[in-house]
Design an enzyme around this catalytic site. Structure first.
Site, PDB file in Angstrom:
ATOM      1  N   ALA A   1      -2.179   4.125  -4.401  1.00 11.05           N
ATOM      2  CA  ALA A   1      -2.832   2.856  -4.736  1.00 11.05           C
ATOM      3  C   ALA A   1      -2.353   1.763  -3.793  1.00 11.05           C
ATOM      4  O   ALA A   1      -1.361   1.919  -3.082  1.00 11.05           O
ATOM      5  CB  ALA A   1      -2.519   2.466  -6.188  1.00 11.05           C
ATOM      6  N   GLN A   2      -3.085   0.659  -3.798  1.00  9.48           N
ATOM      7  CA  GLN A   2      -2.625  -0.533  -3.102  1.00  9.48           C
ATOM      8  C   GLN A   2      -2.764  -1.728  -4.033  1.00  9.48           C
ATOM      9  O   GLN A   2      -3.524  -1.706  -5.001  1.00  9.48           O
ATOM     10  CB  GLN A   2      -3.376  -0.743  -1.792  1.00  9.48           C
ATOM     11  CG  GLN A   2      -4.861  -0.952  -1.880  1.00  9.48           C
ATOM     12  CD  GLN A   2      -5.506  -0.887  -0.491  1.00  9.48           C
ATOM     13  OE1 GLN A   2      -5.304   0.066   0.261  1.00  9.48           O
ATOM     14  NE2 GLN A   2      -6.309  -1.899  -0.148  1.00  9.48           N
ATOM     15  N   VAL A   3      -1.996  -2.784  -3.739  1.00 12.39           N
ATOM     16  CA  VAL A   3      -1.879  -3.934  -4.645  1.00 12.39           C
ATOM     17  C   VAL A   3      -2.417  -5.190  -3.953  1.00 12.39           C
ATOM     18  O   VAL A   3      -2.088  -5.461  -2.789  1.00 12.39           O
ATOM     19  CB  VAL A   3      -0.412  -4.149  -5.068  1.00 12.39           C
ATOM     20  CG1 VAL A   3      -0.314  -5.329  -6.040  1.00 12.39           C
ATOM     21  CG2 VAL A   3       0.153  -2.883  -5.700  1.00 12.39           C
TER      22      VAL A   3
ATOM     23  N   LYS B   1      -3.325  -3.630  -9.155  1.00 13.73           N
ATOM     24  CA  LYS B   1      -3.023  -2.318  -8.565  1.00 13.73           C
ATOM     25  C   LYS B   1      -4.282  -1.466  -8.675  1.00 13.73           C
ATOM     26  O   LYS B   1      -4.775  -1.194  -9.773  1.00 13.73           O
ATOM     27  CB  LYS B   1      -1.856  -1.679  -9.330  1.00 13.73           C
ATOM     28  CG  LYS B   1      -1.387  -0.342  -8.790  1.00 13.73           C
ATOM     29  CD  LYS B   1      -0.178   0.128  -9.600  1.00 13.73           C
ATOM     30  CE  LYS B   1       0.323   1.472  -9.164  1.00 13.73           C
ATOM     31  NZ  LYS B   1       1.486   1.918  -9.991  1.00 13.73           N
TER      32      LYS B   1
ATOM     33  N   ALA C   1       0.849  -1.188   0.000  1.00 11.01           N
ATOM     34  CA  ALA C   1       0.000   0.000   0.000  1.00 11.01           C
ATOM     35  C   ALA C   1       0.882   1.235   0.000  1.00 11.01           C
ATOM     36  O   ALA C   1       1.845   1.324   0.761  1.00 11.01           O
ATOM     37  CB  ALA C   1      -0.914   0.011   1.225  1.00 11.01           C
TER      38      ALA C   1
ATOM     39  N   SER D   1       0.956   5.754  -1.513  1.00  8.63           N
ATOM     40  CA  SER D   1       0.192   7.005  -1.452  1.00  8.63           C
ATOM     41  C   SER D   1      -0.999   7.047  -2.398  1.00  8.63           C
ATOM     42  O   SER D   1      -2.006   7.682  -2.091  1.00  8.63           O
ATOM     43  CB  SER D   1       1.111   8.193  -1.768  1.00  8.63           C
ATOM     44  OG  SER D   1       2.106   8.302  -0.794  1.00  8.63           O
TER      45      SER D   1
ATOM     46  N   ASP E   1      11.941   5.828 -12.276  1.00  9.44           N
ATOM     47  CA  ASP E   1      11.930   5.740 -10.818  1.00  9.44           C
ATOM     48  C   ASP E   1      12.560   4.428 -10.345  1.00  9.44           C
ATOM     49  O   ASP E   1      11.885   3.571  -9.749  1.00  9.44           O
ATOM     50  CB  ASP E   1      10.486   5.845 -10.307  1.00  9.44           C
ATOM     51  CG  ASP E   1      10.407   6.048  -8.806  1.00  9.44           C
ATOM     52  OD1 ASP E   1      11.419   6.454  -8.200  1.00  9.44           O
ATOM     53  OD2 ASP E   1       9.329   5.805  -8.226  1.00  9.44           O
TER      54      ASP E   1
END
Length: 565
Positions: free
Chosen positions: A176-178, A192, A172, A174, A324
């Protein structure tokens, strides 16, 4: 001696009054947000706006405190004095800690913004090192909220598409969470899911950041980082569009298809939208998890070298770079012919280099390794570095431009370099970064992140320099040869041509290494003669030579092989 009374310039005094007024105006909202009345509205639009005002109040307060700190701490000090350099470093550190606390308290996009600024490496090192400690980890949302997003994007009967769907997330952050799931075909996938309120929050918070940055620029004309909030907003807009991320992923997978150590998860398009991204699931750990590598029986140096080769190929050959590359986005999986493979995650942000820029950067890297001062300065001018071109070798190779050593540095050279860098002011850094093209800044940032990872894994600087050199040579000769070759009716021709180019690139790379070794030896009677021969051979193995002579002959022999008989 009685200190002189301190007076702000009129414009700065006005600016501080405005900032103070903004803090006072929003402080009431901050206090009210803790009351029972507003807590009952927290899930609605009004609650979101109030919490936005609270975050803004904290941000304005941090900026106002920082402005006052710089003004009072540096007043009366000469910019070229040791006391000024010492004092400004202390103020930088205090301010960085102040913004670190702001990001941690405000969470969400403030954490993302802090990470973004730290990764840019354009602010003083006190900011970069302090803000790099930010972790983008949050408490996950209840599954009923996630279920609503899945229904809106995949349809009310989305559960019928899965054999199983874990309600507890595996990660989890900022935005989204998976969640782990299994399709009807028994294929494991990672889903996601974007939080439903992030778009509104991003708009509110990025506007606040832009306003504060413009205010600082108005107070201090020498401030040249107004572009940072805009760049951050663009980055976040791309990150919130999961379809964009899926396309980036597929393009990266295509570019890296010949690299057997790299895995890019497959996208399941029928289960993907702007807010939901479904991709192939891989097991693994962060690339810098040394304990995990020991459990696998894999040497960290091998893993780090694969990482360097991956990004060298992206930068010098394809000009399409993952934006990134922090350890959480690069997993080491136990699957692979060598006992491991690298899994590249989070394809939201990529940097596509201009083709002419890519070729120029390949040439710059050759010039840096060969200690070709004239070519380095000429290419630096082309990149917009101007008088700061002499510092490019320090930035990328860690050696001064006058050094005779390609991979090392003498004690005397190190002392000279440190003294010269000390003489540079923050204004010099601002001017330098302002003149560089965005592609150049992006490479500096990404290369810095890669260096940070391999340093932890105990890999020498020489490994990175040599790997980059090899791919810079190949990138110049290939000139994106294989981008369209897989779709060409002459696919086999392109395969043979690529193999031949690889041989030529290896030959040129070996010549460069010999020149570097010869250059590091003290002057001898035969050294100049050897250098002349190597320079002649090096000049003949170039992209121009390939394009004008070798490529047409090779093509003719492929089409009309009977000309040989």
């Amino acid at each position: 001696m009685t200190p002189k009374p301190f007076n702000f310039p009129a414009k700065r005094r006005t600016g501080l009054l405005l900032l103070t007024a903004a803090v006072a105006a929003t402080a009431a909202a901050a206090q009210a947000s803790n009351t029972h009345e507003l807590s009952s509205l927290s899930a609605g639009k009004l609650g979101a706006e109030v919490h936005g005002l609270v975050r803004t109040a904290r941000a304005v307060s941090a900026v106002a405190s920082t402005v006052v700190d710089y003004e009072f701490s540096l007043r009366g000090l000469r910019k070229d004095s040791d006391q000024y350099r010492h004092s400004i470093s202390e103020v930088h550190l205090r301010s960085a800690k102040r913004f670190l606390k702001l990001c941690e308290v405000n969470k969400g996009f403030y954490v993302k913004a802090g990470q973004f600024v730290a990764a840019q490496r354009v602010l003083p090192k006190e900011y970069s090192s302090t803000l790099s400690a930010l972790q983008d980890q949050v408490a996950p949302l209840p599954f009923k909220v996630i279920k609503g997003v899945l229904k809106d994007n995949l349809g009310p009967d989305f559960t019928e598409m899965f054999e199983s769907l874990d309600e507890e997330p595996i990660a989890a952050a900022s935005i989204a969470q998976v969640h782990h799931a299994v399709l009807k075909s028994d294929q494991e996938v990672a889903i996601k899911v974007q939080y439903p309120w992030v778009q509104q929050q991003m708009t509110f918070d990025t506007r606040t950041m832009y306003f504060l940055s413009k205010t600082i620029a108005w107070l201090y004309p020498q401030y040249r980082f107004e572009w940072l909030p805009l760049a951050f907003a663009d980055s976040m807009a791309a990150e919130l569009d999961f379809i964009h991320e899926a396309r980036n992923s597929e393009r990266a997978a295509k570019n890296l298809r010949n690299n057997k150590l790299i895995r890019v998860p497959h996208v399941f398009w029928d289960l993907t939208s702007r807010q939901v991204l479904t991709m192939q699931f891989y097991t693994g750990r962060k690339i810098d998890d040394l304990d995990f590598l020991n459990q696998l029986g894999v040497e960290p140096e091998k893993v780090a070298k694969s990482l360097i080769e991956l990004f060298a190929e992206m930068i010098f050959v394809h000009g399409y770079i993952h934006g990134d590359p922090h350890p959480g986005n690069i997993l080491v999986s136990p699957e692979g012919s060598n006992g491991f493979s690298l899994v590249l995650l989070d394809h939201a942000v990529y940097r596509e280099l201009d083709e002419e820029f890519r070729k120029d950067f390949c040439q710059l890297w050759e010039a840096l390794i060969l200690k070709d001062l004239n070519k380095t300065l000429r290419l630096g001018e082309r990149f917009g570095a101007g008088k700061y071109s002499r510092y490019l070798p320090i930035i990328f190779t860690g050696t001064p431009v006058e050094s005779k050593h390609a991979f090392g540095i003498s004690t005397a050279e190190k002392e000279t370099m440190i003294n010269e860098l000390k003489s540079l002011l923050f204004d010099d850094l601002s001017s330098f970064m302002e003149t560089l093209p965005p592609d150049f800044i992006a490479i500096m940032r990404i290369d810095g992140m890669i260096r940070s990872i391999i340093r932890k894994m105990g890999v020498s600087r020489v490994t990175r320099l040599l790997t980059y050199t090899k791919y810079a040579v190949y990138g110049l000769l290939c000139s994106k040869l294989d981008v369209e070759s897989s779709r060409s009716p002459m696919k086999s021709y392109f395969a043979v041509e690529a193999a031949f180019l690889s041989f030529i690139a290896t030959l040129k790379y070996v010549l460069i290494l010999i020149k570097v070794l010869i250059g590091s030896i003290d002057s001898t009677p035969w050294r100049q003669k050897v250098n002349n021969v190597l320079n002649y051979m090096h000049s003949k193995i170039s992209s121009e030579f390939w394009g004008i002579v070798v490529h047409p002959v090779f093509l003719l022999l492929w089409i009309r092989p009977n000309v040989l008989f």
